[in-house]
Enzyme design. Structure first.
Site, PDB file in Angstrom:
ATOM      1  N   ASP A  12       0.888  -1.163   0.000  1.00 18.58           N
ATOM      2  CA  ASP A  12       0.000   0.000   0.000  1.00 18.58           C
ATOM      3  C   ASP A  12       0.925   1.211   0.000  1.00 18.58           C
ATOM      4  OD1 ASP A  12      -1.544   2.176   0.709  1.00 18.58           O
ATOM      5  OD2 ASP A  12      -2.545   1.186   2.396  1.00 18.58           O
ATOM      6  N   ASP A 131      -7.600  -7.288   1.333  1.00 19.14           N
ATOM      7  CA  ASP A 131      -7.353  -5.968   1.941  1.00 19.14           C
ATOM      8  C   ASP A 131      -8.186  -5.841   3.215  1.00 19.14           C
ATOM      9  OD1 ASP A 131      -6.316  -3.366   2.197  1.00 19.14           O
ATOM     10  OD2 ASP A 131      -8.083  -2.506   1.235  1.00 19.14           O
ATOM     11  N   TYR A 231       1.623   0.869  14.813  1.00 20.17           N
ATOM     12  CA  TYR A 231       0.651   0.678  13.743  1.00 20.17           C
ATOM     13  C   TYR A 231       1.081   1.351  12.451  1.00 20.17           C
ATOM     14  CZ  TYR A 231      -3.588   0.456  11.076  1.00 20.17           C
ATOM     15  OH  TYR A 231      -4.498   0.187  10.087  1.00 20.17           O
ATOM     16  N   LYS A 234      -2.790  -2.559   8.292  1.00 15.20           N
ATOM     17  CA  LYS A 234      -2.880  -4.020   8.413  1.00 15.20           C
ATOM     18  C   LYS A 234      -1.998  -4.671   7.350  1.00 15.20           C
ATOM     19  CE  LYS A 234      -5.466  -6.260  11.500  1.00 15.20           C
ATOM     20  NZ  LYS A 234      -4.622  -5.816  12.574  1.00 15.20           N
ATOM     21  N   ASP A 236      -2.278  -6.628   4.913  1.00 17.54           N
ATOM     22  CA  ASP A 236      -3.132  -7.162   3.861  1.00 17.54           C
ATOM     23  C   ASP A 236      -2.403  -8.228   3.015  1.00 17.54           C
ATOM     24  OD1 ASP A 236      -4.921  -5.256   4.871  1.00 17.54           O
ATOM     25  OD2 ASP A 236      -3.983  -3.718   3.651  1.00 17.54           O
ATOM     26  N   ARG A 268      -9.744   0.764  10.846  1.00 19.94           N
ATOM     27  CA  ARG A 268      -8.526   1.009  11.639  1.00 19.94           C
ATOM     28  C   ARG A 268      -7.803  -0.282  12.015  1.00 19.94           C
ATOM     29  NH1 ARG A 268      -8.548   6.450  13.137  1.00 19.94           N
ATOM     30  NH2 ARG A 268     -10.542   7.405  12.716  1.00 19.94           N
TER      31      ARG A 268
HETATM   32  P1  13P Z   1      -4.894  -0.352   5.208  1.00 24.51           P
HETATM   33  O1  13P Z   1      -4.045  -1.286   6.065  1.00 24.51           O
HETATM   34  O2  13P Z   1      -5.563  -1.101   4.105  1.00 24.51           O
HETATM   35  O3  13P Z   1      -4.094   0.812   4.761  1.00 24.51           O
HETATM   36  O4  13P Z   1      -6.090   0.170   6.118  1.00 24.51           O
HETATM   37  C1  13P Z   1      -5.808   0.860   7.273  1.00 24.51           C
HETATM   38  C2  13P Z   1      -6.997   1.364   8.023  1.00 24.51           C
HETATM   39  O5  13P Z   1      -6.808   1.873   9.092  1.00 24.51           O
HETATM   40  C3  13P Z   1      -8.354   1.241   7.503  1.00 24.51           C
HETATM   41  O6  13P Z   1      -9.312   1.844   8.337  1.00 24.51           O
HETATM   42 MG    MG Z   2      -3.930   2.204   3.393  1.00 23.66          MG
HETATM   43 MG    MG Z   3      -4.683  -2.119   2.511  1.00 18.74          MG
END
Ligand code: 13P
Ligand code: MG
Ligand code: MG
Ligand code: 13P
Length: 370
Positions: A12, A131, A231, A234, A236, A268
């Protein structure tokens, strides 16, 4: 014959309107960088996205963990990050934890899944990208597709599969190195289940055919927040799986995805939501979700890729998506409460830690004896 390697590397590096999807300009920048710099490293490649994650699927003869291949992909993501900054995209460079390449892209942020094999006369495989979730999201679909004849009829019908499969499972809580256990299905399938029950700690890393010894599956097992210590989004995950013959049929691998298990991720990266099978290049929406998974099916021959066919683009999956939306709405009804939000240890935000510390100091111990 030379072995073929399939490498999928995803990151990402910025998205439009929040964590939704990359811009055309960003995708073009990544694609053009690969086109202009691949020299004779790659045989073929394809760029796609799922939610805000861009995946570069490539084929070559250089084996897994090749530093030149990994470097090419890392530089393409660096180029993309520059484009994302030019456009003011949200989270530009989000998954790149380092700003210069050092040997192997693993541990630098992007997710990696690779398979190396001698091509069969016909070589079908599937590429999954998810994702708003993490690598443990594939645990249940993989367990069912490779151990359970309720989904994989080949386990009873095909002599090529009757010996079962070996699961290599990683303990992702251990961050010093890769910590892996190998377990054989069917004899040890209860042990496999006992580990896969906990997808935040134990993640299927790869699966091998026990009749031929060949690798069937490779899953990206990065845990970004373990690597970064904070953090960063995520992790993905992407996954490659060879299908047919000694391996489950494509439809057998797809079968468990209709269950759409509740997985960690969603808003999040801190909630549970159902894993919705979606078409390629689908963005996310409701509550930054629900968590999504796409599947591109290909054949490869001499390293050349066919065009992908979209395995979840079918009226059957429209029906499933309707049901998954209902599951998503049901769990969202309880908001932050109980199972709807992840346990404290998995929350992706430091803010809650500060809040808990402040509140802790305000607790008083009642003295009952007075
Ligand atoms: P991503 O990991 O896909 O960037 O999403 C982060 C997020 O906090 C979504 O609410
Ligand atoms: Mg993102
Ligand atoms: Mg993502
Ligand atoms: P193969 O044994 O050739 O993989 O075919 C299995 C099948 O019939 C798929 O449904």
């Amino acid at each position: 014959m030379k072995k073929t390697t399939i490498s999928v590397i995803k990151a990402d590096i910025g998205s439009i309107g929040g964590h939704i999807c990359p811009s055309r300009y960003l995708l073009d920048n990544v694609e053009n960088y690969i086109k202009e710099n691949k020299k004779d490293l790659l045989i073929d490649f394809r760029i796609s996205y799922t939610g805000d994650d861009i995946a570069i699927l490539s084929t070559h003869n250089r084996g897994k963990d090749d530093s030149e291949i990994h470097s090419l992909m890392f530089e393409a993501f660096m180029k993309g990050t520059k484009a994302a900054r030019e456009q003011g995209l949200y989270g530009a460079g989000q998954d790149l934890l380092k700003d210069s390449f050092s040997g192997n892209i693993k541990g630098m942020g992007p997710a990696v899944a690779e398979l190396e094999f001698e091509e069969r006369k016909n070589e079908p495989f599937v590429f999954f990208a998810a994702d708003k979730t993490d690598p443990g999201a594939y645990n249940l679909p993989l367990y069912l597709a490779f151990t359970d004849p309720m989904h994989c009829s080949g386990l009873i019908l095909s002599p090529k599969m009757s010996k079962g499969f070996r699961f290599d499972i990683m303990d992702v809580s251990y961050t010093d190195a890769d910590k892996i256990i190998s377990l054989n299905s069917p004899e040890e399938s209860y042990d496999i289940a006992a580990l896969l029950r906990d997808p935040e700690r134990f993640v299927v890393e790869s699966i091998y055919s026990r009749s031929s010894g060949e690798q069937a599956v490779s899953v990206s097992t990065t845990r970004l927040h373990n690597i970064a210590g904070k953090y960063t989004g995520k992790d993905d995950p992407v996954m490659l799986a060879r299908v047919q013959g000694n391996f489950p049929a494509t439809g057998e691998i797809l079968s468990p995805f209709h269950i759409a298990p509740y997985v960690a991720g969603f808003m999040r990266g801190s909630h549970n939501g159902p894993l919705m099978p979606v078409r390629f290049n689908t963005s996310v929406s409701f509550f930054d979700g629900p968590p999504v998974v796409s599947c591109a099916a290909y054949c490869v021959h001499g390293g050349r890729l066919t065009e992908p066919t979209d395995a979840f683009d079918h009226p059957f999956w429209d029906h499933v998506r309707g049901k998954v939306s209902e599951k998503a709405i049901e769990i969202r009804k309880q908001g932050f409460f109980g199972n709807a939000m992840l346990p404290y240890s998995e929350l992706e935000y430091g803010g809650i830690v500060d809040k808990m510390e402040k509140l802790e100091s305000r607790f008083k111990i009642k003295d009952d004896k007075k």
